[in-house]
Enzyme design. Structure first.
Site, PDB file in Angstrom:
ATOM      1  CG  ASP A  12      -1.822   1.192   1.278  1.00  0.00           C
ATOM      2  OD1 ASP A  12      -2.333   1.584   0.221  1.00  0.00           O
ATOM      3  OD2 ASP A  12      -2.021   1.755   2.375  1.00  0.00           O
ATOM      4  CD  GLU A  73      -4.536   2.078  -2.910  1.00  0.00           C
ATOM      5  OE1 GLU A  73      -4.598   3.331  -2.901  1.00  0.00           O
ATOM      6  OE2 GLU A  73      -4.844   1.362  -1.934  1.00  0.00           O
ATOM      7  CG  ASP A 146      -1.110   3.030   6.155  1.00  0.00           C
ATOM      8  OD1 ASP A 146      -1.220   3.780   5.174  1.00  0.00           O
ATOM      9  OD2 ASP A 146      -1.301   3.396   7.333  1.00  0.00           O
TER      10      ASP A 146
END
Length: 217
Positions: A12, A73, A146
């Site tokens: 992330d 991501e 996260d």
């Protein structure tokens, strides 16, 4: 098609906080947690130094856990251009670390991950954390968010990997068929051109040459 044993690193991306995770695909849809954590860099630090710290951390993780593939991501506009730019710088460092090891990188939007994990592309943080905790059989929810997001990315790729492999095989098959058809088309055009040349002289070229030689004797 099975992807059992596939080790996925989920990331992330972020410059202030970057979630890192490693999972391994088991039987069917089973996913085994290997590691999860968050890399932090000082908000007031200079960009080059922060990127260096992020690079060192992700390289250490890749060397230690030896992932087969990386899921990150996808960066998109969130309204704050400065934040997006900083995240994009971080993504560059992360992708480079993977490329240096010859690892494939797959990018997923948040909605794609939410849809894969919960069935709802609009699931909130609480729902996603709860699903990841249950899917991985964790004793407690991963924190901060996260970390949970990094695990969700890794699980998402574990479940989508067989489809991606099948898609790639289908594309290769389609390309092979296309090339074969092009070859057949080329041969057909060549044959048509040869027949057209023979039609214009009124007889096959080989017969014309024979007649010409006979007339000279």
């Amino acid at each position: 098609m099975s992807n059992q044993g596939l080790r996925v690193m989920g990331i992330d991306p972020g410059l202030t906080r970057c979630g890192l995770s490693v999972v391994q695909a088991g039987r069917g849809r089973q996913v085994l947690p290997i590691a999860v954590g968050v890399v932090r860099t000082p908000v007031k630090g200079e960009l080059p130094q922060r990127l260096l710290e992020l690079s060192q951390a992700v390289n250490e993780w890749m060397d230690q856990y030896q992932p087969d593939v990386v899921a990150i991501e996808r960066v998109f506009e969130r309204g704050n251009v400065s934040t997006v730019m900083q995240t994009a710088h971080g993504v560059g460092v992360l992708v480079l670390a993977a490329a240096e090891r010859g690892l494939d990188v797959h990018m997923y939007t948040p909605s794609e991950v939410k849809k894969a994990i919960s069935g709802n592309g609009r699931a909130d943080k609480k729902q996603m954390t709860s699903m990841i905790t249950r899917i991985l059989g964790l004793s407690e929810p991963p924190k901060p968010a996260d970390a949970a997001d990094a695990l969700a990315l890794a699980v998402c790729h574990c479940w989508r990997a067989p489809l991606l492999v099948q898609q790639k095989e289908n594309e290769k098959h389609a390309e092979a068929v296309r090339r074969r058809q092009q070859g057949l088309l080329g041969k057909a055009k060549e044959q048509a051109n040869r027949e057209e040349r023979e039609r214009r002289v009124g007889k096959p070229a080989s017969a014309w040459h024979t007649s010409a030689r006979s007339g000279n004797n």
